[in-house]
Write a protein that holds these residues in place. Structure first.
Motif, PDB file in Angstrom:
ATOM      1  N   SER A 227       0.803  -1.222   0.000  1.00  0.00           N
ATOM      2  CA  SER A 227       0.000   0.000   0.000  1.00  0.00           C
ATOM      3  C   SER A 227       0.836   1.273   0.000  1.00  0.00           C
ATOM      4  O   SER A 227       0.385   2.313  -0.489  1.00  0.00           O
ATOM      5  N   PHE A 228       2.064   1.196   0.567  1.00  0.00           N
ATOM      6  CA  PHE A 228       2.866   2.417   0.722  1.00  0.00           C
ATOM      7  C   PHE A 228       4.263   2.310   0.125  1.00  0.00           C
ATOM      8  O   PHE A 228       5.084   3.202   0.312  1.00  0.00           O
ATOM      9  N   ALA A 229       4.551   1.199  -0.565  1.00  0.00           N
ATOM     10  CA  ALA A 229       5.842   0.993  -1.251  1.00  0.00           C
ATOM     11  C   ALA A 229       7.033   1.116  -0.304  1.00  0.00           C
ATOM     12  O   ALA A 229       8.096   1.615  -0.685  1.00  0.00           O
ATOM     13  N   ILE A 230       6.875   0.637   0.934  1.00  0.00           N
ATOM     14  CA  ILE A 230       7.972   0.624   1.911  1.00  0.00           C
ATOM     15  C   ILE A 230       8.503  -0.804   1.994  1.00  0.00           C
ATOM     16  O   ILE A 230       7.794  -1.719   2.423  1.00  0.00           O
ATOM     17  N   THR A 231       9.746  -0.999   1.568  1.00  0.00           N
ATOM     18  CA  THR A 231      10.309  -2.346   1.525  1.00  0.00           C
ATOM     19  C   THR A 231      11.566  -2.503   2.372  1.00  0.00           C
ATOM     20  O   THR A 231      11.929  -3.624   2.738  1.00  0.00           O
ATOM     21  N   LEU A 238      11.072   1.207  11.738  1.00  0.00           N
ATOM     22  CA  LEU A 238      10.710   2.526  12.270  1.00  0.00           C
ATOM     23  C   LEU A 238       9.202   2.676  12.403  1.00  0.00           C
ATOM     24  O   LEU A 238       8.714   3.320  13.339  1.00  0.00           O
ATOM     25  N   VAL A 239       8.446   2.098  11.477  1.00  0.00           N
ATOM     26  CA  VAL A 239       6.983   2.170  11.576  1.00  0.00           C
ATOM     27  C   VAL A 239       6.501   1.458  12.839  1.00  0.00           C
ATOM     28  O   VAL A 239       5.509   1.864  13.454  1.00  0.00           O
ATOM     29  N   TYR A 240       7.229   0.435  13.260  1.00  0.00           N
ATOM     30  CA  TYR A 240       6.882  -0.271  14.494  1.00  0.00           C
ATOM     31  C   TYR A 240       7.069   0.608  15.737  1.00  0.00           C
ATOM     32  O   TYR A 240       6.737   0.201  16.846  1.00  0.00           O
ATOM     33  N   SER A 241       7.609   1.819  15.566  1.00  0.00           N
ATOM     34  CA  SER A 241       7.812   2.713  16.706  1.00  0.00           C
ATOM     35  C   SER A 241       6.501   3.044  17.413  1.00  0.00           C
ATOM     36  O   SER A 241       6.488   3.338  18.608  1.00  0.00           O
ATOM     37  N   GLY A 242       5.395   3.010  16.668  1.00  0.00           N
ATOM     38  CA  GLY A 242       4.096   3.228  17.289  1.00  0.00           C
ATOM     39  C   GLY A 242       3.825   2.223  18.385  1.00  0.00           C
ATOM     40  O   GLY A 242       3.122   2.505  19.364  1.00  0.00           O
ATOM     41  N   LEU A 281      -7.350   2.410  10.165  1.00  0.00           N
ATOM     42  CA  LEU A 281      -6.259   1.645   9.551  1.00  0.00           C
ATOM     43  C   LEU A 281      -6.606   1.148   8.153  1.00  0.00           C
ATOM     44  O   LEU A 281      -5.755   0.563   7.482  1.00  0.00           O
ATOM     45  N   MET A 282      -7.829   1.395   7.712  1.00  0.00           N
ATOM     46  CA  MET A 282      -8.188   1.088   6.323  1.00  0.00           C
ATOM     47  C   MET A 282      -7.691   2.171   5.371  1.00  0.00           C
ATOM     48  O   MET A 282      -7.761   2.026   4.152  1.00  0.00           O
ATOM     49  N   SER A 283      -7.151   3.268   5.914  1.00  0.00           N
ATOM     50  CA  SER A 283      -6.713   4.414   5.121  1.00  0.00           C
ATOM     51  C   SER A 283      -5.529   4.072   4.211  1.00  0.00           C
ATOM     52  O   SER A 283      -4.679   3.246   4.545  1.00  0.00           O
ATOM     53  N   GLN A 284      -5.483   4.760   3.087  1.00  0.00           N
ATOM     54  CA  GLN A 284      -4.361   4.637   2.154  1.00  0.00           C
ATOM     55  C   GLN A 284      -3.380   5.794   2.311  1.00  0.00           C
ATOM     56  O   GLN A 284      -2.449   5.928   1.523  1.00  0.00           O
ATOM     57  N   GLN A 285      -3.595   6.662   3.306  1.00  0.00           N
ATOM     58  CA  GLN A 285      -2.690   7.765   3.593  1.00  0.00           C
ATOM     59  C   GLN A 285      -1.726   7.341   4.703  1.00  0.00           C
ATOM     60  O   GLN A 285      -2.162   6.974   5.797  1.00  0.00           O
ATOM     61  N   LEU A 286      -0.433   7.410   4.432  1.00  0.00           N
ATOM     62  CA  LEU A 286       0.561   6.869   5.345  1.00  0.00           C
ATOM     63  C   LEU A 286       0.517   7.539   6.718  1.00  0.00           C
ATOM     64  O   LEU A 286       0.574   6.851   7.742  1.00  0.00           O
ATOM     65  N   LEU A 287       0.406   8.872   6.764  1.00  0.00           N
ATOM     66  CA  LEU A 287       0.410   9.576   8.045  1.00  0.00           C
ATOM     67  C   LEU A 287      -0.760   9.139   8.913  1.00  0.00           C
ATOM     68  O   LEU A 287      -0.582   8.841  10.104  1.00  0.00           O
ATOM     69  N   LEU A 288      -1.957   9.080   8.343  1.00  0.00           N
ATOM     70  CA  LEU A 288      -3.139   8.646   9.101  1.00  0.00           C
ATOM     71  C   LEU A 288      -2.993   7.196   9.537  1.00  0.00           C
ATOM     72  O   LEU A 288      -3.365   6.831  10.660  1.00  0.00           O
ATOM     73  N   PHE A 289      -2.420   6.373   8.668  1.00  0.00           N
ATOM     74  CA  PHE A 289      -2.209   4.964   8.997  1.00  0.00           C
ATOM     75  C   PHE A 289      -1.276   4.834  10.199  1.00  0.00           C
ATOM     76  O   PHE A 289      -1.542   4.054  11.130  1.00  0.00           O
ATOM     77  N   VAL A 290      -0.173   5.586  10.209  1.00  0.00           N
ATOM     78  CA  VAL A 290       0.793   5.506  11.305  1.00  0.00           C
ATOM     79  C   VAL A 290       0.184   6.010  12.612  1.00  0.00           C
ATOM     80  O   VAL A 290       0.385   5.421  13.682  1.00  0.00           O
ATOM     81  N   ILE A 291      -0.597   7.096  12.547  1.00  0.00           N
ATOM     82  CA  ILE A 291      -1.262   7.618  13.745  1.00  0.00           C
ATOM     83  C   ILE A 291      -2.250   6.589  14.294  1.00  0.00           C
ATOM     84  O   ILE A 291      -2.302   6.325  15.502  1.00  0.00           O
ATOM     85  N   ALA A 292      -3.042   5.995  13.384  1.00  0.00           N
ATOM     86  CA  ALA A 292      -4.003   4.977  13.803  1.00  0.00           C
ATOM     87  C   ALA A 292      -3.293   3.754  14.377  1.00  0.00           C
ATOM     88  O   ALA A 292      -3.744   3.155  15.374  1.00  0.00           O
ATOM     89  N   PHE A 293      -2.159   3.390  13.784  1.00  0.00           N
ATOM     90  CA  PHE A 293      -1.382   2.246  14.278  1.00  0.00           C
ATOM     91  C   PHE A 293      -0.875   2.507  15.694  1.00  0.00           C
ATOM     92  O   PHE A 293      -0.897   1.618  16.546  1.00  0.00           O
ATOM     93  N   THR A 294      -0.445   3.729  15.962  1.00  0.00           N
ATOM     94  CA  THR A 294       0.025   4.093  17.295  1.00  0.00           C
ATOM     95  C   THR A 294      -1.113   3.978  18.314  1.00  0.00           C
ATOM     96  O   THR A 294      -0.935   3.419  19.400  1.00  0.00           O
ATOM     97  N   GLY A 295      -2.303   4.503  17.956  1.00  0.00           N
ATOM     98  CA  GLY A 295      -3.458   4.375  18.842  1.00  0.00           C
ATOM     99  C   GLY A 295      -3.877   2.932  19.035  1.00  0.00           C
ATOM    100  O   GLY A 295      -4.259   2.519  20.145  1.00  0.00           O
ATOM    101  N   PHE A 296      -3.791   2.151  17.978  1.00  0.00           N
ATOM    102  CA  PHE A 296      -4.112   0.721  18.019  1.00  0.00           C
ATOM    103  C   PHE A 296      -3.231   0.007  19.039  1.00  0.00           C
ATOM    104  O   PHE A 296      -3.713  -0.764  19.877  1.00  0.00           O
ATOM    105  N   CYS A 297      -1.926   0.286  18.986  1.00  0.00           N
ATOM    106  CA  CYS A 297      -0.990  -0.355  19.922  1.00  0.00           C
ATOM    107  C   CYS A 297      -1.256   0.083  21.360  1.00  0.00           C
ATOM    108  O   CYS A 297      -1.261  -0.744  22.290  1.00  0.00           O
ATOM    109  N   GLY A 298      -1.480   1.390  21.553  1.00  0.00           N
ATOM    110  CA  GLY A 298      -1.758   1.887  22.892  1.00  0.00           C
ATOM    111  C   GLY A 298      -2.993   1.246  23.495  1.00  0.00           C
ATOM    112  O   GLY A 298      -3.001   0.840  24.662  1.00  0.00           O
TER     113      GLY A 298
END
Length: 378
Positions: A227-231, A238-242, A281-298
């Motif tokens: 979805s975000f071309a991060i390989t 770093l995304v796991y920082s959330g 987390l259904m979002s295709q926008q990386l910033l919103l996805f990362v913010i949602a992921f952080t809230g998800f983990c919390g």
């Protein structure tokens, strides 16, 4: 045994469990297997984790948990070296399965030691610290595995884990104050004590919680790639920082509990928040996805930090059996979550994948809500 020593042991034990997760894409590419097949490296470990803890809980009711912890850490250290030497994906799976058989002995031993050594507020505080150590171990296990892979090799981090496990195991005392657990008179009697409706509802909610969490973190590398071309493994790490922010949320759990009328009400509202993050987390926008992921983990870690001490307070079974049941339900969710949603992801993509997780989460929400209502009526 000093609590800080136990917490350090916990960190390295969770390194073993979660280090492969950010590397699943690498293993999929290296061994030419599908994402769901690569994800089975986590399933192979979580499946025995789902079954063994209750048996170990009964076993630990008769033995010193510190002795079991030491033996388990030595076995895990050997398995880490074996993992680096495996020439095929099938042998990687075998080593992960062996780790899955060994890990619940260590986890149940640690929670049982805390359960029988501390009482009341100390139990809540030290169980929260223990859960915080699992968060630290889970985060740095993933992060360091990704960084070592990027700068050195994926095998190098496993050498560090093995060394740490051996050193901390050697430092475990032969016996400890408060470590003795009374022998079980009847295992079946203890298991019947886990049939309390409130305990079972809490176990079921924990199952749902970790089903969702294991699923997302297992397939996060593939979502980031597709979805975000991060390989790059470093960027994935770093995304796991959330995930690390979950540690801060879990530390706040005692304060949140004091502000809530009952633990059940807190669990209900946090499950609501957990569900909302899955929609985002259904979002295709990386910033919103990362913010949602952080809230998800919390949210996940607040649920975990609330549920683990709560089940020790409401269960009439021995601490080892209660915690064995908790760990079994927890990792049953993890075992299924690390495999089944991946099949949906492969066929239908990110939105369908998150929809499945949302439905499971709503089941967990229903369970804690009903348990809370039953408590008020009682």
């Amino acid at each position: 045994m000093q609590l800080r020593h136990l917490l350090l042991c916990s960190v390295f034990i969770f390194f073993v469990l979660y280090a492969p997760q950010p590397l699943l894409g690498l293993f999929a590419s290296h061994f030419s297997v599908s994402p769901a097949t690569a994800g089975s490296l986590m399933t192979a470990t979580m499946l025995p984790l789902a079954i063994a803890p209750l048996v170990y809980g009964l076993f630990l009711a008769k033995r010193n948990p510190l002795t079991i912890l030491k033996i388990a850490m030595f076995v895990l250290a050997i398995s880490c070296i074996a993992f680096t030497l495996a020439p095929s994906f099938e042998l990687l799976l075998l080593v992960r399965f062996i780790q899955g058989i060994t890990l619940p002995a260590a986890l149940t031993a640690m929670t049982s030691y805390i359960g029988v050594t501390f009482q009341a507020d100390q139990l809540q505080r030290n169980m929260t610290l223990y859960i915080g150590s699992t968060i630290v171990g889970g985060y740095f296990g993933r992060m360091l595995a990704a960084l070592f892979t990027d700068f050195l090799s994926w095998q190098s981090f496993y050498y560090v884990i093995a060394l740490g496990l051996v050193l901390f195991a050697l430092a475990i005392p032969k016996s400890g104050k408060g470590a003795s657990i009374h022998a079980a008179k009847s295992p079946l009697l203890y298991l019947k004590q886990l049939k309390d409706p409130l305990v079972l509802k809490l176990y079921g909610a924990v199952f749902c919680m970790f089903f969702c969490f294991a699923a997302l973190l297992n397939y996060l590398p593939f979502i980031l790639q597709d979805s975000f071309a991060i390989t790059n493994t470093r960027d994935i790490g770093l995304v796991y920082s959330g995930y690390l922010l979950g540690a801060l949320a879990s530390i706040a759990t005692p304060w949140l509990l004091r502000k809530s009328s009952t633990p059940w009400r807190l669990l209900t509202w946090v499950f609501v928040f957990y569900s909302l993050t899955m929609v985002l987390l259904m979002s295709q926008q990386l910033l919103l996805f990362v913010i949602a992921f952080t809230g998800f983990c919390g949210a996940m870690f607040v649920i975990h930090s609330s549920a683990a001490p709560l089940v020790n307070k409401i269960s009439s079974a021995p601490a080892s059996v209660t915690n064995g049941g908790y760990v079994s339900f927890y990792y049953s969710g993890g075992a299924l979550g690390s495999l089944l949603p991946g099949l949906v992801y492969q066929q239908h993509g990110q939105v369908a994948f998150m929809t499945v997780l949302l439905l499971v989460c709503l089941v967990g929400l229903s369970l804690v809500y009903l348990a809370g209502r039953n408590t008020i009526r009682g």
